[in-house]
Design a protein around this motif. Structure first.
Motif, mmCIF file in Angstrom:
data_model
loop_
_atom_site.group_PDB
_atom_site.id
_atom_site.type_symbol
_atom_site.label_atom_id
_atom_site.label_comp_id
_atom_site.label_asym_id
_atom_site.label_seq_id
_atom_site.Cartn_x
_atom_site.Cartn_y
_atom_site.Cartn_z
ATOM 1 N N PHE A 26 0.715 -0.872 0.327
ATOM 2 C CA PHE A 26 -0.020 -0.055 0.345
ATOM 3 C C PHE A 26 0.887 1.157 0.359
ATOM 4 O O PHE A 26 0.198 1.545 -0.297
ATOM 5 C CB PHE A 26 -0.821 0.455 1.155
ATOM 6 C CG PHE A 26 -2.170 -0.832 1.147
ATOM 7 C CD1 PHE A 26 -3.178 -0.331 0.088
ATOM 8 C CD2 PHE A 26 -2.539 -2.251 1.418
ATOM 9 C CE1 PHE A 26 -4.569 -0.903 0.040
ATOM 10 C CE2 PHE A 26 -3.446 -2.554 1.042
ATOM 11 C CZ PHE A 26 -4.450 -2.099 0.504
ATOM 12 N N GLU A 27 1.535 1.061 0.920
ATOM 13 C CA GLU A 27 2.984 2.726 0.603
ATOM 14 C C GLU A 27 3.587 2.511 -0.800
ATOM 15 O O GLU A 27 3.485 3.117 -1.132
ATOM 16 C CB GLU A 27 4.117 1.537 1.704
ATOM 17 C CG GLU A 27 5.053 3.528 1.930
ATOM 18 C CD GLU A 27 6.116 3.543 1.775
ATOM 19 O OE1 GLU A 27 6.537 4.223 1.395
ATOM 20 O OE2 GLU A 27 6.591 1.974 1.436
ATOM 21 N N GLN A 28 4.114 1.758 -1.561
ATOM 22 C CA GLN A 28 4.297 1.709 -2.762
ATOM 23 C C GLN A 28 3.715 1.995 -3.334
ATOM 24 O O GLN A 28 4.449 2.441 -4.734
ATOM 25 C CB GLN A 28 5.415 0.601 -2.890
ATOM 26 C CG GLN A 28 6.507 0.017 -2.057
ATOM 27 C CD GLN A 28 7.689 -0.433 -2.260
ATOM 28 O OE1 GLN A 28 7.780 -1.008 -3.465
ATOM 29 N NE2 GLN A 28 8.776 -0.554 -1.845
ATOM 30 N N ALA A 29 2.179 1.674 -3.310
ATOM 31 C CA ALA A 29 0.860 1.769 -3.943
ATOM 32 C C ALA A 29 0.989 3.595 -3.998
ATOM 33 O O ALA A 29 0.574 3.878 -5.477
ATOM 34 C CB ALA A 29 -0.117 1.025 -3.550
ATOM 35 N N ILE A 30 1.660 4.106 -3.278
ATOM 36 C CA ILE A 30 1.654 5.282 -3.514
ATOM 37 C C ILE A 30 3.116 5.955 -3.665
ATOM 38 O O ILE A 30 2.830 7.166 -4.689
ATOM 39 C CB ILE A 30 0.823 6.057 -2.141
ATOM 40 C CG1 ILE A 30 -0.444 5.531 -1.681
ATOM 41 C CG2 ILE A 30 0.979 7.396 -2.002
ATOM 42 C CD1 ILE A 30 -0.668 5.369 -0.115
ATOM 43 N N SER A 31 4.031 5.903 -2.872
ATOM 44 C CA SER A 31 5.081 6.074 -3.904
ATOM 45 C C SER A 31 6.014 5.825 -4.741
ATOM 46 O O SER A 31 6.165 6.377 -5.231
ATOM 47 C CB SER A 31 5.922 5.865 -2.311
ATOM 48 O OG SER A 31 6.332 4.711 -2.022
ATOM 49 N N GLN A 32 5.445 4.460 -4.842
ATOM 50 C CA GLN A 32 5.672 4.325 -6.370
ATOM 51 C C GLN A 32 5.111 3.283 -6.753
ATOM 52 O O GLN A 32 5.729 1.875 -7.443
ATOM 53 C CB GLN A 32 7.798 3.272 -5.919
ATOM 54 C CG GLN A 32 8.100 3.445 -5.483
ATOM 55 C CD GLN A 32 9.707 2.685 -5.367
ATOM 56 O OE1 GLN A 32 9.882 1.910 -6.217
ATOM 57 N NE2 GLN A 32 10.149 2.568 -3.588
ATOM 58 N N PRO A 33 4.531 3.533 -7.578
ATOM 59 C CA PRO A 33 3.285 2.567 -7.766
ATOM 60 C C PRO A 33 3.544 2.406 -9.049
ATOM 61 O O PRO A 33 3.171 1.016 -9.650
ATOM 62 C CB PRO A 33 1.501 3.235 -8.401
ATOM 63 C CG PRO A 33 2.041 4.998 -8.315
ATOM 64 C CD PRO A 33 3.438 4.500 -7.148
ATOM 65 N N THR A 34 4.127 2.903 -9.710
ATOM 66 C CA THR A 34 4.778 2.227 -11.262
ATOM 67 C C THR A 34 5.464 1.366 -11.708
ATOM 68 O O THR A 34 5.864 0.557 -12.394
ATOM 69 C CB THR A 34 5.042 3.515 -12.312
ATOM 70 O OG1 THR A 34 6.008 3.837 -11.802
ATOM 71 C CG2 THR A 34 4.348 4.163 -12.612
#
Ligand code: NAD
Length: 415
Positions: free
Chosen positions: A282-290
């Motif tokens: 979830f954290e990475q979905a926001i910070s580095q979703p690509t």
């Protein structure tokens, strides 16, 4: 499928859905019919067959999910549906969950792709192209629920206390405690992971990330991960970097660099398989979703995550989905969102989710040209800034269209 003088008639059952269901279905049908007509000029045609579920079914035949609906879906194998309302905290079990379980639609596929012109909280949403495959038949959605103080709940507590006292002690409070069971099986996990890796290979993707909460729920979420890796090692040794192989490569090349991971996987002609704990995901979905590509997730995590990703590319009004069994070929495509009752009958709701689900369905049925035309029509309409209110409220300078007018604009953009 009826063949007549090289004409092909494909019958597709549909469930109109509750709340905004009739608004968005009417709109979606315009676009889907136009795409078929423009792609095949009468050589392939679709005959839509209504089957009942939800409130309409209850009003007409006194049942929320009549047996005939399941029979017809089984007969024609592929269908499409609008959203169905489920009461919270009581009432009947989710019809969506029942449909998925009854038809054994074990993989919920949800692509999230940013189109130019869509609102996004990301500074740089270009390149966002994630496909999430969520296990659809197990986990806490299994419906094995014991309401607080019910006789079955009290019996279960008694069995726990007498037979498994150490587990009983794990209960923080032993009175008035609701209990749901969370079954996750080897077969259920492996068929989902198999589907995700196969899909990634067939669609020339670079990475599959297994998302789990195995640090806490070791025998369910942790087992999903272990069984997933086991399957990949056994069934895809030539196609995939497994965790162990990946660790060696990472040691050689350095730590987590998403782009480098992709490059290396591409260079080697393999799919990179990695894993991530759900909260980090979830954290990475926001910070580095690509940095995500294809995701394989357990049911609850996948449910939450797919809406979180949808929010990065225009929201639930535009993110499609399909519930699929890749072995039997059964599939039910559906709008990702719910019945949004407060928007019903106002010509306001965004029909894009259902329209794009129709595109997924046509692709699944090998009506690829029609599927592509729909995407082109949606992209062109959004690029012109013609959108429904959910998107209009997020970007200035757009033109506000109603549900029906949006569908007509998409239809007119199909050529
Ligand atoms: P919802 O998706 O209906 O609504 C959430 C928010 O998104 C609301 O603000 C709504 O106005 C907005 N929204 C949803 N679809 C939209 C669209 N097409 N265009 C513009 N805005 C849109 O979620 P909810 O309110 O939590 O659920 C309502 C009901 O739908 C519940 O009974 C729930 O169980 C059910 N539900 C069904 C499905 C399904 O059929 N697959 C999925 C989710 C929820």
């Amino acid at each position: 499928m009826d063949m007549n003088n090289s004409r092909k008639m494909i019958t597709i059952p549909y469930i109109i859905g509750d709340g905004i269901g009739p608004d968005i279905w009417k709109a979606a049908q315009i676009v889907l019919n136009t795409a078929i007509e423009k792609a095949y000029h009468g050589k392939s045609q679709v005959q839509w067959l209504e089957v009942l579920a939800g409130e309409k079914a209850f009003q007409k035949v006194g049942k929320y999910l009549p047996d005939e609906t399941l029979e017809t879906l089984r007969k024609y194998k592929v269908g499409i549906k609008g959203p169905l309302t489920t009461p919270v905290g009581g009432g009947f079990q989710s019809l969506n969950v029942i449909l998925r379980k009854e038809l054994d639609l074990y993989a919920c596929q949800r692509p999230v792709h940013w189109f130019k012109g869509l609102p996004s909280p990301l500074i740089n949403p270009q390149g966002l192209d994630v496909v999430l495959l969520r296990e659809n038949t197990e986990d806490v959605y299994s419906g094995i629920e014991f309401g607080a103080n019910s006789s079955k709940n009290l019996l279960l507590l008694k069995i726990l206390k007498n037979k498994f006292p150490s587990k009983f002690q794990c209960l923080r409070f032993t009175k008035e405690v609701g209990i749901d069971l969370k079954p996750i099986s080897k077969e259920g996990s492996q068929r989902l992971v198999r589907a995700a890796v196969k899909w990634a290979i067939e669609n020339k993707r670079n990475k599959v990330t297994l998302i789990h909460k195995g640090n806490i729920m070791k025998y369910t979420e942790g087992a999903f991960l272990q069984w997933g890796y086991q399957l990949i090692e056994e069934e895809f040794p030539d196609y995939a970097y497994t965790q162990q192989q990946w660790q060696q490569t990472k040691n050689a090349y350095g730590e987590n660099n998403a782009n480098r991971e992709k490059d290396m996987a591409l260079q080697s002609g393999k799919i990179l398989i990695n894993d991530m704990i759900a909260d980090v995901a979830f954290e990475q979905a926001i910070s580095q979703p690509t940095s995500f590509d294809v995701i394989a997730a357990t049911n609850l995590n996948g449910d939450y995550l797919s809406d979180a990703f949808a929010a990065l590319a225009g929201g639930v009004g535009i993110s499609p989905g399909g519930n699929i069994n890749y072995e039997t070929g059964m599939a039910l495509f559906e709008a990702n969102h719910g019945s949004a009752v407060s928007l019903a009958n106002q010509n306001k709701a965004n029909p894009s989710s259902l329209i794009l689900s129709g595109s997924m369905m046509f692709r699944f049925l090998s009506l690829t040209e029609a599927a592509n035309l729909i995407i082109r029509g949606i992209k062109a309409t959004i690029r012109r800034g013609e959108v429904t209110f959910d998107l209009y409220s997020q970007i200035t300078g757009n033109t506000l269209l109603g549900t029906q007018e949006f569908a007509e604009a998409v239809s007119a953009s199909i050529d």
